[in-house]
Write a protein that holds these residues in place. Structure first.
Motif, PDB file in Angstrom:
ATOM      1  N   VAL A   7       0.834  -1.197   0.000  1.00  0.00           N
ATOM      2  CA  VAL A   7       0.000   0.000   0.000  1.00  0.00           C
ATOM      3  C   VAL A   7       0.873   1.253   0.000  1.00  0.00           C
ATOM      4  CG1 VAL A   7      -0.238   0.119   2.511  1.00  0.00           C
ATOM      5  CG2 VAL A   7      -2.002   1.105   1.058  1.00  0.00           C
ATOM      6  N   LEU A   8       2.025   1.182   0.673  1.00  0.00           N
ATOM      7  CA  LEU A   8       2.945   2.319   0.656  1.00  0.00           C
ATOM      8  C   LEU A   8       3.507   2.531  -0.745  1.00  0.00           C
ATOM      9  CD1 LEU A   8       5.084   2.233   3.916  1.00  0.00           C
ATOM     10  CD2 LEU A   8       3.407   3.918   3.166  1.00  0.00           C
ATOM     11  N   ASP A   9       3.883   1.425  -1.392  1.00  0.00           N
ATOM     12  CA  ASP A   9       4.441   1.525  -2.732  1.00  0.00           C
ATOM     13  C   ASP A   9       3.406   2.120  -3.699  1.00  0.00           C
ATOM     14  OD1 ASP A   9       6.798   1.111  -4.185  1.00  0.00           O
ATOM     15  OD2 ASP A   9       6.047  -0.730  -5.077  1.00  0.00           O
ATOM     16  N   LEU A  10       2.163   1.696  -3.543  1.00  0.00           N
ATOM     17  CA  LEU A  10       1.109   2.243  -4.397  1.00  0.00           C
ATOM     18  C   LEU A  10       0.861   3.714  -4.086  1.00  0.00           C
ATOM     19  CD1 LEU A  10      -1.371  -0.778  -4.453  1.00  0.00           C
ATOM     20  CD2 LEU A  10       0.056   0.065  -6.334  1.00  0.00           C
ATOM     21  N   PHE A  14       1.081   6.770  -6.689  1.00  0.00           N
ATOM     22  CA  PHE A  14       0.007   7.743  -6.872  1.00  0.00           C
ATOM     23  C   PHE A  14       0.548   9.173  -6.843  1.00  0.00           C
ATOM     24  CE2 PHE A  14      -3.417  10.469  -5.287  1.00  0.00           C
ATOM     25  CZ  PHE A  14      -4.441  10.156  -6.172  1.00  0.00           C
ATOM     26  N   VAL A  15       1.391   9.462  -5.871  1.00  0.00           N
ATOM     27  CA  VAL A  15       1.919  10.822  -5.733  1.00  0.00           C
ATOM     28  C   VAL A  15       2.782  11.206  -6.937  1.00  0.00           C
ATOM     29  CG1 VAL A  15       3.383  12.308  -4.364  1.00  0.00           C
ATOM     30  CG2 VAL A  15       1.851  10.704  -3.235  1.00  0.00           C
ATOM     31  N   PHE A  16       3.658  10.286  -7.348  1.00  0.00           N
ATOM     32  CA  PHE A  16       4.491  10.557  -8.517  1.00  0.00           C
ATOM     33  C   PHE A  16       3.619  10.733  -9.766  1.00  0.00           C
ATOM     34  CE2 PHE A  16       9.066   9.020  -7.552  1.00  0.00           C
ATOM     35  CZ  PHE A  16       9.079   9.767  -6.399  1.00  0.00           C
ATOM     36  N   ALA A  17       2.574   9.911  -9.864  1.00  0.00           N
ATOM     37  CA  ALA A  17       1.682  10.010 -11.020  1.00  0.00           C
ATOM     38  C   ALA A  17       0.997  11.373 -11.064  1.00  0.00           C
ATOM     39  CB  ALA A  17       0.653   8.885 -10.993  1.00  0.00           C
ATOM     40  N   LEU A  18       0.652  11.916  -9.887  1.00  0.00           N
ATOM     41  CA  LEU A  18       0.078  13.266  -9.840  1.00  0.00           C
ATOM     42  C   LEU A  18       1.017  14.270 -10.497  1.00  0.00           C
ATOM     43  CD1 LEU A  18      -1.492  13.797  -6.280  1.00  0.00           C
ATOM     44  CD2 LEU A  18      -2.693  13.515  -8.456  1.00  0.00           C
ATOM     45  N   SER A  19       2.319  14.177 -10.159  1.00  0.00           N
ATOM     46  CA  SER A  19       3.274  15.141 -10.719  1.00  0.00           C
ATOM     47  C   SER A  19       3.343  14.999 -12.239  1.00  0.00           C
ATOM     48  CB  SER A  19       4.654  14.954 -10.087  1.00  0.00           C
ATOM     49  OG  SER A  19       5.417  13.978 -10.779  1.00  0.00           O
ATOM     50  N   GLY A  20       3.257  13.758 -12.719  1.00  0.00           N
ATOM     51  CA  GLY A  20       3.270  13.553 -14.165  1.00  0.00           C
ATOM     52  C   GLY A  20       2.029  14.118 -14.827  1.00  0.00           C
ATOM     53  N   ALA A  21       0.875  13.893 -14.199  1.00  0.00           N
ATOM     54  CA  ALA A  21      -0.381  14.361 -14.787  1.00  0.00           C
ATOM     55  C   ALA A  21      -0.422  15.893 -14.828  1.00  0.00           C
ATOM     56  CB  ALA A  21      -1.562  13.818 -13.984  1.00  0.00           C
ATOM     57  N   VAL A  22       0.040  16.537 -13.759  1.00  0.00           N
ATOM     58  CA  VAL A  22       0.044  18.002 -13.743  1.00  0.00           C
ATOM     59  C   VAL A  22       0.959  18.532 -14.855  1.00  0.00           C
ATOM     60  CG1 VAL A  22       0.764  20.031 -12.421  1.00  0.00           C
ATOM     61  CG2 VAL A  22      -0.552  18.207 -11.312  1.00  0.00           C
ATOM     62  N   ALA A  23       2.144  17.925 -14.998  1.00  0.00           N
ATOM     63  CA  ALA A  23       3.070  18.368 -16.046  1.00  0.00           C
ATOM     64  C   ALA A  23       2.448  18.197 -17.428  1.00  0.00           C
ATOM     65  CB  ALA A  23       4.385  17.587 -15.951  1.00  0.00           C
ATOM     66  N   GLY A  24       1.763  17.070 -17.642  1.00  0.00           N
ATOM     67  CA  GLY A  24       1.133  16.834 -18.940  1.00  0.00           C
ATOM     68  C   GLY A  24       0.000  17.802 -19.219  1.00  0.00           C
ATOM     69  N   ALA A  25      -0.803  18.080 -18.187  1.00  0.00           N
ATOM     70  CA  ALA A  25      -1.933  18.998 -18.369  1.00  0.00           C
ATOM     71  C   ALA A  25      -1.436  20.400 -18.702  1.00  0.00           C
ATOM     72  CB  ALA A  25      -2.791  19.021 -17.103  1.00  0.00           C
TER      73      ALA A  25
END
Lengths: 217, 217, 217
Positions: A7-10, A14-25
């Motif tokens: 659950v920690l790894d996930l 999730f947090v890293f994915a947020l940074s990617g999504a913000v950069a893409g948007a």
């Protein structure tokens, strides 16, 4: 280390994915592009580590939950942009936590696969910074980790603590805690105080800079 | 071919790493960024080859000496910038030697893993040019090898000589020497005389160029 | 699915390689650069899939015919530029067919290697869009698939039909036909009508856009 709950790894993914999504948007990608950036930022580090140590298919590919939390982060970013933007500094803290977590799990997994201590430290760093590098490269930008505030150094220290701890056969739990804490504290302090590594005294043309501008870059 | 002393391979890694470190320093990366560029330029070709043939962990990851010489090249560049810059043309010669060496070892390793002759030649080229491509991509630039003076062609010739030599069961030592020499000589001559491959007669908009400008690019 | 004749797979590779070669020629790469772009566009998707599922050496590396058709596409583009340019819209149709084919074979291969349904769909998409992404990244551009007209969505639908069909144990031939047709039809219609996915309401600075410009990008 293997017991570090998934659950920690996930959560880190999730947090890293947020940074990617913000950069893409920000770069006006469409919905699919934002989701790809989310997945890449959340999982490229772990995938690279797994491919390099021969643990294929990589866990982020074989276990659908990694894809799931990445897409969730992408969708949240895409449809709740104002909320995500308002939480920017909270995300920066969470990102520091994710970095610590990934560096620790990356180094541990490399050791568990019988790689040498030096290699394990390197793979811990790769696991920690690979996602951010993939995110930036997909946007045709120089990875910020190659110029940011002690980002990789924080990952390096966490990975080194894990490896040295295992070499000295210290108990895993306190070593892990120390590694996580050291990485997180260093990264957060570096952000707050603007700590950076030195920059080479060379200009664009490749000529040495005469009066070294220590605040360069 | 397996007896090609590892010291030569590490020397090639060191020279390629220098080119990566110089490129990183020019783009104002910090110390860590320069070290990453040094490692990528020195080892990305061999790592790609090893991942593609299934020889994981790649030797450049498993053997800490590859990381060691790469970091050394990065540190030398970072702290002795004026010296490195003054040696620019010597480094270009050494780079040609590294290219010859990597193309030869790459093709040999692919043959040793039972790959077909065509594939072995291709992997020799990948080993030779992969580092330079990774270096440029990390800096968000189009790889110069895709436009430079006969760089890849020199690697191709070296790899082809090795593969043909083994198919004809010629003795390894003179074949290796011929491959190294041919690659090095062609690359150095191409630099001196500005030899290039032709460029497509197409403009940015994708329309054919009418009066073909042979000196394009 | 294994019986999908290899000639179809090579045809898809050829078409994708054409798109890579045209992109490389437009950016004034030399002959070698154009050939590299052709190979990357034709094979990066399949190579990535094979590396991730542990099927190394990837078929596009082990089987020289993939290299062969890629180089052929590059040479044709390089020396017959006006012809290729005149066939631009035909190539766009062929590219849609190649996308359908690659998404189907990618998902099938992942299922055959025992990966989960979700992963198989994801790898079908990777196989379909990986070549175009590699092509753009080598030219230091943001991959167009991250912003183009329903390109990845078409691949996703084809891969999903294949995976659902196999889960329901439907006969392979009609399922494959349906997947190919759905992907091709959607992609062609999207091109004709300019269908796109929505774009995030965020500007370059990372601030939310007030009056959402639905035609953004």
């Amino acid at each position: 280390m293997d017991k570090l709950p998934i659950v920690l790894d996930l959560a880190g993914t999730f947090v890293f994915a947020l940074s990617g999504a913000v950069a893409g948007a920000r770069r006006r990608l469409d919905l699919f592009g934002v989701l790809v950036l989310a997945f890449a930022a959340g999982n490229a580090g772990g995938i690279t580590r797994d491919v390099l140590i021969g643990a294929v298919p990589p866990v982020a590919v074989a276990d659908w939950r990694y894809l799931g939390v990445s897409l969730l982060a992408g969708l949240v970013t895409f449809y709740l942009v104002p909320v995500v933007v308002r939480m920017r500094s909270a995300i920066l803290m969470l990102d520091a936590a994710g970095l610590a977590l990934f560096a620790v799990t990356g180094a541990s997994k490399a050791l568990a696969h019988g790689l040498s201590p030096v290699t394990a430290v390197a793979l811990g760093v790769v696991t920690g910074i690979g996602g951010g590098m993939a995110r930036d490269l997909l946007l045709a930008e120089i990875p910020t980790v190659l110029r940011a505030e002690l980002y990789a150094v924080a990952a390096l220290i966490a990975a080194a603590i894990v490896v040295v701890g295992q070499m000295l056969q210290l108990p895993a739990a306190p070593v892990t805690a120390a590694a996580l804490l050291a990485c997180f504290a260093l990264r957060v302090t570096a952000i707050r105080r603007g700590w950076r590594l030195p920059v080479a005294k060379l200009d664009e043309a490749g000529d040495p800079v005469k009066p070294p501008p220590q605040d360069g870059g």
